[in-house]
Write a protein that holds these residues in place. Structure first.
Motif, short mmCIF file in Angstrom:
data_model
loop_
_atom_site.label_atom_id
_atom_site.label_comp_id
_atom_site.label_asym_id
_atom_site.label_seq_id
_atom_site.Cartn_x
_atom_site.Cartn_y
_atom_site.Cartn_z
N ASP A 1 53.21 74.54 -39.55
CA ASP A 1 53.85 73.45 -39.04
C ASP A 1 54.15 73.51 -37.70
O ASP A 1 54.01 72.28 -36.98
N GLN A 2 53.66 74.56 -37.15
CA GLN A 2 53.51 74.51 -35.61
C GLN A 2 51.75 74.15 -35.31
O GLN A 2 51.62 73.61 -34.37
N ILE A 3 51.18 74.45 -36.25
CA ILE A 3 49.50 74.17 -36.29
C ILE A 3 49.64 72.79 -36.38
O ILE A 3 48.69 71.93 -35.51
N ILE A 4 50.13 71.97 -37.41
CA ILE A 4 50.15 70.50 -37.47
C ILE A 4 51.38 70.04 -37.91
O ILE A 4 51.88 70.43 -39.06
N PRO A 5 52.32 69.59 -37.26
CA PRO A 5 53.65 69.22 -37.67
C PRO A 5 53.73 68.10 -38.73
O PRO A 5 52.58 67.34 -39.05
N LYS A 6 54.61 68.21 -39.62
CA LYS A 6 54.68 67.34 -40.98
C LYS A 6 54.46 66.02 -40.70
O LYS A 6 54.20 65.17 -41.52
N GLN A 7 54.91 65.43 -39.71
CA GLN A 7 54.85 63.98 -39.38
C GLN A 7 53.33 63.46 -39.34
O GLN A 7 53.26 62.11 -39.49
N PHE A 8 52.48 64.15 -39.11
CA PHE A 8 50.97 63.80 -39.05
C PHE A 8 50.01 64.09 -40.42
O PHE A 8 48.87 64.14 -40.27
N LEU A 9 51.04 64.20 -41.60
CA LEU A 9 50.20 64.57 -42.89
C LEU A 9 50.06 63.45 -43.72
O LEU A 9 49.65 63.56 -44.95
N LYS A 10 50.25 62.20 -43.03
CA LYS A 10 49.98 60.99 -43.89
C LYS A 10 48.57 60.61 -44.14
O LYS A 10 48.18 60.07 -45.32
N LYS A 11 47.70 61.09 -43.45
CA LYS A 11 46.22 60.84 -43.79
C LYS A 11 45.63 61.64 -44.96
O LYS A 11 46.13 62.79 -45.02
N ILE A 12 44.75 61.16 -45.68
CA ILE A 12 44.24 61.98 -46.40
C ILE A 12 42.60 62.32 -46.30
O ILE A 12 42.25 63.18 -47.12
N GLU A 13 42.25 61.65 -45.42
CA GLU A 13 40.81 62.22 -44.92
C GLU A 13 40.88 63.66 -44.25
O GLU A 13 41.94 63.92 -43.60
N ARG A 14 40.08 64.45 -44.02
CA ARG A 14 39.66 65.55 -43.42
C ARG A 14 39.75 65.41 -41.91
O ARG A 14 39.88 66.58 -41.11
N THR A 15 39.24 64.51 -41.57
CA THR A 15 38.91 64.29 -39.98
C THR A 15 40.25 63.42 -39.20
O THR A 15 40.91 63.18 -39.92
N GLY A 16 40.29 63.74 -38.03
CA GLY A 16 41.02 62.97 -37.08
C GLY A 16 42.41 63.56 -36.89
O GLY A 16 43.25 63.13 -36.35
N PHE A 17 42.53 64.86 -37.49
CA PHE A 17 43.61 65.80 -37.21
C PHE A 17 43.84 66.49 -35.90
O PHE A 17 44.83 67.16 -35.59
N GLY A 18 42.48 66.66 -35.28
CA GLY A 18 42.45 67.49 -34.34
C GLY A 18 43.30 67.15 -33.02
O GLY A 18 43.79 68.15 -32.31
N GLU A 19 43.56 65.74 -32.82
CA GLU A 19 44.44 65.60 -31.49
C GLU A 19 45.77 66.14 -32.00
O GLU A 19 46.53 65.74 -30.97
N PHE A 20 46.33 66.22 -33.11
CA PHE A 20 47.53 66.53 -33.37
C PHE A 20 47.63 68.16 -33.58
O PHE A 20 48.78 68.62 -33.54
#
Length: 210
Positions: free
Chosen positions: A22-41
């Protein structure tokens, strides 16, 4: 996934124990299903202030570490939930290798299945690497490590070198750039051969109901 046999990269230190998903990627950013685009979060609550502006004190916001591809972490990295998004965020940000004395089991498995190489080293060696990073940071210099996955060795430009262990199957994931589906497809011919033999041994019998 891209194959990774050997990499020379800038090391970024996350000097905290028990970093959870949850510190690596907080739960509010888990809505996407693709593997890309998470780096900014990635590490969002640490990278940004409450008003959304970057926190200049956080390591990945410092110019010296923005292009890091190797993450140096303390023990129990990746604890918490089983979300793969944590691995996707690290990979999307640009990390290809993470070094730690100990990883959470589920995170460890998820990482290799998604192209992220995790290397476990003794705590005293990890301590030495942190010190090397900080010594060069004081001089405004990058600390580079070379990680040779095929030879299972890590070394720097100053004479440091150490071997590491890696499970052969997980090593294959990284070196060949494979996920579980791709590994299954490697044995497609053998699977078909088995199915043909099975049909001959156990022929299908159509059952009609009266």
């Amino acid at each position: 996934m891209e194959p990774l046999k050997k990499i020379r990269g800038i090391v970024a230190p996350i000097d905290r124990t028990d970093v959870d998903t949850d510190q690596i990627i907080p739960k509010q950013f888990l809505k996407k299903i693709e593997r890309t685009g998470f780096g900014e979060f990635l590490f969002y609550d640490w990278r940004y202030k409450e008003d959304g502006t970057p926190n200049p004190d956080f390591v990945l916001n410092k110019p010296l570490f923005r292009k890091s591809t190797i993450l140096l972490a303390r023990k129990n990295f990746g604890t918490g939930s089983s979300r793969e998004h944590a691995v996707w965020a690290l990979y999307d940000f640009g990390f290809r290798v993470i070094i730690s004395p100990k990883f959470a089991d589920i995170f460890y498995n998820n990482a290799f299945k998604n192209g992220l190489a995790l290397i476990t080293l003794p705590e005293e060696i990890v301590d030495q690497l942190f010190q090397k990073v900080y010594e060069l940071e004081k001089q405004n210099k990058h600390y580079y490590l070379t990680v040779d996955i095929e030879e299972q060795v890590i070394y720097d430009d100053f004479g440091f070198s150490t071997k590491f262990e890696m499970d052969p199957v997980r090593k294959m994931y990284i070196v060949e750039g494979l996920d579980e589906i791709a590994i299954t497809l490697k044995y497609e011919d053998k699977i078909k051969e088995y199915e043909e033999k099975r049909k001959k041994l156990f022929p299908f019998r159509e059952i009609t109901q009266k």
